[in-house]
Design an enzyme around this catalytic site. Structure first.
Site, PDB file in Angstrom:
ATOM      1  N   SER A 406       0.920  -0.862  -0.476  1.00 25.08           N
ATOM      2  CA  SER A 406       0.262   0.008  -0.208  1.00 25.08           C
ATOM      3  C   SER A 406       0.772   1.025  -0.203  1.00 25.08           C
ATOM      4  CB  SER A 406      -0.503  -0.117   1.018  1.00 25.08           C
ATOM      5  OG  SER A 406      -1.903  -1.210   1.443  1.00 25.08           O
ATOM      6  N   HIS A 427      -1.597  -2.877  -7.408  1.00 32.05           N
ATOM      7  CA  HIS A 427      -1.883  -2.511  -5.879  1.00 32.05           C
ATOM      8  C   HIS A 427      -3.762  -2.155  -6.373  1.00 32.05           C
ATOM      9  CE1 HIS A 427      -3.061   0.861  -2.760  1.00 32.05           C
ATOM     10  NE2 HIS A 427      -3.204  -0.338  -2.349  1.00 32.05           N
ATOM     11  N   GLU A 439      -4.040  -0.086  -8.776  1.00 35.92           N
ATOM     12  CA  GLU A 439      -3.007   0.994  -9.405  1.00 35.92           C
ATOM     13  C   GLU A 439      -2.055   0.728  -9.600  1.00 35.92           C
ATOM     14  OE1 GLU A 439      -3.171   4.668  -6.692  1.00 35.92           O
ATOM     15  OE2 GLU A 439      -2.635   3.160  -5.723  1.00 35.92           O
ATOM     16  N   ASN A 477      -4.233   6.825  -2.051  1.00 37.94           N
ATOM     17  CA  ASN A 477      -3.923   6.595  -0.613  1.00 37.94           C
ATOM     18  C   ASN A 477      -2.865   7.842  -0.009  1.00 37.94           C
ATOM     19  OD1 ASN A 477      -4.847   4.589  -0.786  1.00 37.94           O
ATOM     20  ND2 ASN A 477      -3.305   2.797   0.290  1.00 37.94           N
TER      21      ASN A 477
HETATM   22  P1  NAI Z   1      -3.015  -9.613   6.058  1.00 40.87           P
HETATM   23  O1  NAI Z   1      -3.046  -9.635   7.566  1.00 40.87           O
HETATM   24  O2  NAI Z   1      -5.006 -10.124   6.092  1.00 40.87           O
HETATM   25  O3  NAI Z   1      -2.821 -11.363   5.390  1.00 40.87           O
HETATM   26  C1  NAI Z   1      -1.099 -11.124   4.785  1.00 40.87           C
HETATM   27  C2  NAI Z   1      -1.399 -12.761   5.448  1.00 40.87           C
HETATM   28  O4  NAI Z   1       0.382 -12.679   4.489  1.00 40.87           O
HETATM   29  C3  NAI Z   1      -0.938 -14.226   6.356  1.00 40.87           C
HETATM   30  O5  NAI Z   1      -2.065 -15.054   5.569  1.00 40.87           O
HETATM   31  C4  NAI Z   1      -0.081 -14.410   6.200  1.00 40.87           C
HETATM   32  O6  NAI Z   1       0.139 -15.894   7.030  1.00 40.87           O
HETATM   33  C5  NAI Z   1       0.829 -13.928   5.312  1.00 40.87           C
HETATM   34  N1  NAI Z   1       2.141 -13.762   4.537  1.00 40.87           N
HETATM   35  C6  NAI Z   1       2.903 -13.353   6.142  1.00 40.87           C
HETATM   36  N2  NAI Z   1       4.410 -13.263   5.904  1.00 40.87           N
HETATM   37  C7  NAI Z   1       3.999 -14.835   5.028  1.00 40.87           C
HETATM   38  C8  NAI Z   1       5.334 -15.410   4.148  1.00 40.87           C
HETATM   39  N3  NAI Z   1       6.697 -14.950   4.525  1.00 40.87           N
HETATM   40  N4  NAI Z   1       4.748 -16.017   3.520  1.00 40.87           N
HETATM   41  C9  NAI Z   1       3.772 -16.444   3.259  1.00 40.87           C
HETATM   42  N5  NAI Z   1       2.170 -16.067   2.805  1.00 40.87           N
HETATM   43  C10 NAI Z   1       2.809 -15.036   5.023  1.00 40.87           C
HETATM   44  O7  NAI Z   1      -3.048  -8.868   5.487  1.00 40.87           O
HETATM   45  P2  NAI Z   1      -3.341  -8.221   4.238  1.00 40.87           P
HETATM   46  O8  NAI Z   1      -4.519  -6.846   4.727  1.00 40.87           O
HETATM   47  O9  NAI Z   1      -4.529  -8.588   3.089  1.00 40.87           O
HETATM   48  O10 NAI Z   1      -2.583  -7.607   3.349  1.00 40.87           O
HETATM   49  C11 NAI Z   1      -1.689  -7.186   2.926  1.00 40.87           C
HETATM   50  C12 NAI Z   1      -1.039  -6.440   1.828  1.00 40.87           C
HETATM   51  O11 NAI Z   1      -1.775  -6.045   1.134  1.00 40.87           O
HETATM   52  C13 NAI Z   1       0.059  -4.953   2.518  1.00 40.87           C
HETATM   53  O12 NAI Z   1       1.233  -5.092   2.302  1.00 40.87           O
HETATM   54  C14 NAI Z   1      -1.092  -4.565   2.373  1.00 40.87           C
HETATM   55  O13 NAI Z   1      -0.190  -3.370   2.857  1.00 40.87           O
HETATM   56  C15 NAI Z   1      -1.680  -4.825   1.088  1.00 40.87           C
HETATM   57  N6  NAI Z   1      -2.894  -4.059   1.157  1.00 40.87           N
HETATM   58  C16 NAI Z   1      -4.096  -3.651   1.969  1.00 40.87           C
HETATM   59  C17 NAI Z   1      -5.304  -3.571   1.739  1.00 40.87           C
HETATM   60  C18 NAI Z   1      -6.141  -4.121   2.419  1.00 40.87           C
HETATM   61  O14 NAI Z   1      -7.280  -3.082   2.950  1.00 40.87           O
HETATM   62  N7  NAI Z   1      -6.631  -4.963   3.807  1.00 40.87           N
HETATM   63  C19 NAI Z   1      -5.427  -2.897   0.112  1.00 40.87           C
HETATM   64  C20 NAI Z   1      -4.387  -3.095  -0.697  1.00 40.87           C
HETATM   65  C21 NAI Z   1      -3.217  -2.841  -0.374  1.00 40.87           C
END
Ligand code: NAI
Ligand code: 3HC
Length: 695
Positions: A406, A427, A439, A477
């Protein structure tokens, strides 16, 4: 030179073929051609006239590029009346998309046949206007007011089958448009069928138009065109004559034509199509992508995976442990059942995806054949760099490595690999299988072919892709942070979060900024504020009430409490009484005497903050064109489409006034309200943002 309307005779039938690619829009040449075709057919004594379109579609509507310019005769309303008044039987064949003025030409003819795949509709309200060539008078006479109101106020495209059932068309026939039209016309002649002008039908029975108006206005969140269209349909039922109804339609059409919403919506129509057309991508061939890897199957990863399988791609999700991988799979399947409930896929498709297209694993070896990977792990640079180094080691050399980060610096992520030219940001927005915005973030070394592949993938997933350069938060953002900050400052100075939310929903946003914070989780922006605290400029005004809310464990909807309190089973929330106390504490700590804000001032400050930051992203080259920011905000942040986007809104307001307001606000807070140099330059040159969109 090819004539826009080709005229031929086939026995007693005059055949008028439209040839104005790509969509046979009813521009001036087409209108002139149709008029002279009708006149010639009558002079020659043709007994029937067939109108159909060459190429991919029947007329897709009036030529939108002519709007706002003086209308050259014949205008479409007069032309439709003339077609209806023709002495010969007029038949039209509909294929492709018969929309707007196109369908109105068909309604003005006496008989209508369509190919089975044809779609038709009156989508004018989406352009901020209403059907202005008799559509609001003729359609209700054919199908009744309820059905006409449904089609006209939603602008939806109706299938040939539905159109037949409702009585919009007379029959469906398989074959070439010309052949089926000729056959129908000949059959009518053989039967000595009469002309059948719709204007001669009795007016439709009235419905409760006031109720329909109120309902449609509320649904459109302030969009005027669908509600005004209700009044035009009302005239079909209530006017003294067909001609009076047409006059009422014309007056309402003109009223909407002069409204800014029409300009906003038409800007959005063209910007939506221009946004993926970039100079740098001309002639660049994207790489083929059929198998995709997703790293991290959390909220975003599961949404991205669902979007990909729904578009026919196969997916491998990598998680940290077996249980996490299974959980990820369940999340994707839950997204897909949602899609099934919404009618996007069938049960069979769901089962096929579940068994063949969706794989989960914990070992990167499962990625050896994928063409592209999207990383969606925790928002932490060290974790991301580790993941990218592993991807570099395991993926085939030309595989594209994308991050869904993000805010983080994509160049730094790319530097963790030996192939920065193959690294890009993709993104997505939450929920990723629903939200339209993507994006495409281009880092310093990203190869053009990789950018082209990002755009091609976006198109395949049904997204609106916007190119962004690298900066904190990319386009969307970054702009959001600026207007969120303006909102926090106003709260510090005395406006309530609830007043701000109300003003912004009144402007047309589906939710105000504080309700949005509650929905997406207050902890996310809290973490970002903590991350930035170390490098924060001392002149930056800091509001702490939101931090204190989070410290008490209130993250918004997911904890039941944030700026609002959410009761189980209740839609939406009610203001959280603790918030006022926290704000008062913050004000006292900062020595601020709260003052009141008018709704106008709130709107102005909020929008000026948005416009100023948007102008900075364009001025710095993060966004290539103003329209790129406009589309990011419309498709990712709920910016009301009928205002066109923040920079279109600014153009409509007058940039000099926007700049003057920013300069006034800067008197109290010169650090936050530093005018964008691009805005200053445009004002000095007497130009508008629009002047930069053609590039
Ligand atoms: P989340 O916490 O729901 O999911 C992250 C997942 O990655 C978890 O299931 C975790 O087990 C897994 N994970 C962590 N380290 C890992 C690794 N080394 N290898 C494999 N899996 C691994 O987080 P979320 O919200 O899905 O965010 C993920 C990314 O997307 C972040 O970079 C966030 O900034 C970005 N993002 C989030 C948005 C949102 O609204 N939540 C919108 C746009 C981007
Ligand atoms: N006028 C001018 N240009 C038009 C146009 C129109 N009505 N409709 C489409 N175009 C252009 C597009 O801008 C695009 O141009 P580009 O290639 O330079 O970008 C090109 O035609 C092809 O359009 P799409 O990329 O959108 O092609 P698709 O195949 O994806 O979609 C379509 C075709 C469904 C016809 C879609 O273009 C569309 O929905 N068009 C608008 C239809 C419409 O709103 N009609 C009502 C017009 S208002 C009216 O008729 C007023 C009357 O009531 C008086």
């Amino acid at each position: 030179m090819v004539q826009a309307i080709d005229y031929q005779r086939v026995g007693d039938i005059a055949v008028l073929k439209a040839q104005n690619p790509p969509v046979n829009a009813l521009g001036i040449d087409v209108r002139r051609g149709l008029l002279s075709g009708i006149e010639r057919a009558e002079q020659e004594g043709a007994r029937a006239i067939l109108i159909y379109g060459d190429g991919r579609t029947f007329f897709a509507g009036a030529d939108i590029r002519e709007f706002g310019k003086p209308m050259q005769a014949p205008g479409l309303p007069d032309l439709c009346n003339r077609i209806e008044a023709a002495s010969a039987i007029v038949v039209t064949t509909l294929h492709g998309t018969a929309l707007g003025g196109g369908l109105e030409v068909a309604l003005a003819s006496h008989y209508r046949v369509a190919v089975p795949s044809a779609k038709m509709g009156l989508p004018e309200v989406h352009l901020g206007i209403l059907p202005g060539a008799g559509g609001t008078q003729r359609l209700p006479r054919l199908v009744g007011c309820e059905a006409a109101l449904d089609m006209i106020t939603t602008g939806r495209h109706v299938s040939a089958q539905e159109a037949l059932e409702r009585g919009v068309i007379d029959r469906i026939a398989e074959g070439e448009p010309r052949e089926i039209g000729l056959a129908f016309a000949q059959e009518l002649l053989d039967q000595s069928a009469d002309r059948r002008p719709v204007c001669d039908l009795p007016p439709p029975a009235a419905v409760d138009f006031d109720a329909a108006y109120t309902r449609v206005l509320a649904k459109g969140r302030g969009q005027l065109s669908p509600a005004v269209a209700v009044r035009a349909v009302q005239a079909a039922a209530e006017a003294d004559s067909f001609a009076d109804g047409l006059a009422r339609e014309r007056a309402l059409f003109q009223e909407l034509m002069e409204n800014d919403q029409r300009q906003g919506l038409i800007h959005a129509f063209f910007a939506e199509r221009a946004v993926s057309k970039l100079e740098e991508l001309k002639g660049v061939t994207p790489r083929a992508v059929s198998a995709v890897g997703v790293i991290g199957g959390g909220t975003m990863g599961a949404g991205i995976a669902a979007a990909a399988v729904l578009a026919g791609l196969s997916i491998v999700i990598i998680e940290r442990a077996d249980q996490a991988a299974q959980d990820a799979r369940e999340r994707v399947l839950a997204n897909l059942s949602g899609a099934m409930k919404r009618g996007k896929i069938t049960q069979d498709q769901y089962s096929e995806i579940a068994s063949d297209k969706l794989q989960v694993a914990t070992d990167y070896a499962a990625l050896q054949h994928v063409d592209l990977v999207v990383e969606a792990v925790f928002e932490d640079m060290a974790v991301k760099r580790e993941v990218f180094a592993a991807l570099d080691a395991h993926c085939k050399p030309d595989a594209i490595l994308a991050s869904n980060t993000s805010y983080l610096d994509l160049n730094e992520i790319a530097a963790a690999t030996s192939r920065p030219e193959n690294v890009i940001g993709l993104h997505f927005f939450s929920p990723a299988h629903v939200m339209k915005l993507l994006e495409v973030v281009v880092a310093d070394k990203t190869a053009p072919e990789v950018v082209a592949t990002g755009f091609a993938l976006g198109k395949q997933l049904g997204k609106i892709s916007v190119r962004s350069g690298v900066c904190d938060g990319f386009i969307g953002n970054r702009v959001m942070n600026a207007y969120r900050k303006a909102a926090d400052h106003m709260v510090l100075d005395g406006a309530s979060p609830y007043q701000i939310d109300k003003v912004m929903t009144g402007f047309g946003f589906p939710m105000g900024p504080f309700a949005v914070g509650d929905l997406s989780g207050l902890d996310i922006s809290w973490a970002a504020r903590k991350r930035r605290a170390a490098t924060r400029d001392p002149r930056d005004r800091v509001a702490q009430f939101a931090d204190w809310l989070c410290e008490a464990g209130n993250f918004g909807q997911k904890t039941g409490k944030g700026f609002y309190v959410y009761e189980a089973g209740q839609r939406g929330g009610v203001p959280n009484p603790q918030v006022a106390e926290l704000i008062a504490r913050d004000q006292a700590a900062q020595g601020i005497t709260p003052r009141s804000f008018s709704d106008e001032e709130i709107l102005r400050r909020y929008m000026c903050a948005m416009v100023n930051e948007a102008a900075k992203t364009v001025g710095e080259g993060i966004a290539r064109r103003p329209l790129d920011v406009d589309m990011a905000m419309v498709f990712g942040y709920g910016f009301p489409r009928y205002h066109g986007g923040p920079l279109k809104w600014a153009d409509l307001q007058g940039l000099d006034q926007v700049l003057r307001d920013i300069e006034t606000y800067a008197e109290q807070d010169p650090f936050f309200w530093q005018p964008a140099p691009l805005l200053q330059r445009l004002v000095a040159d007497g130009e508008m943002f629009q002047s930069l969109n053609a590039m």
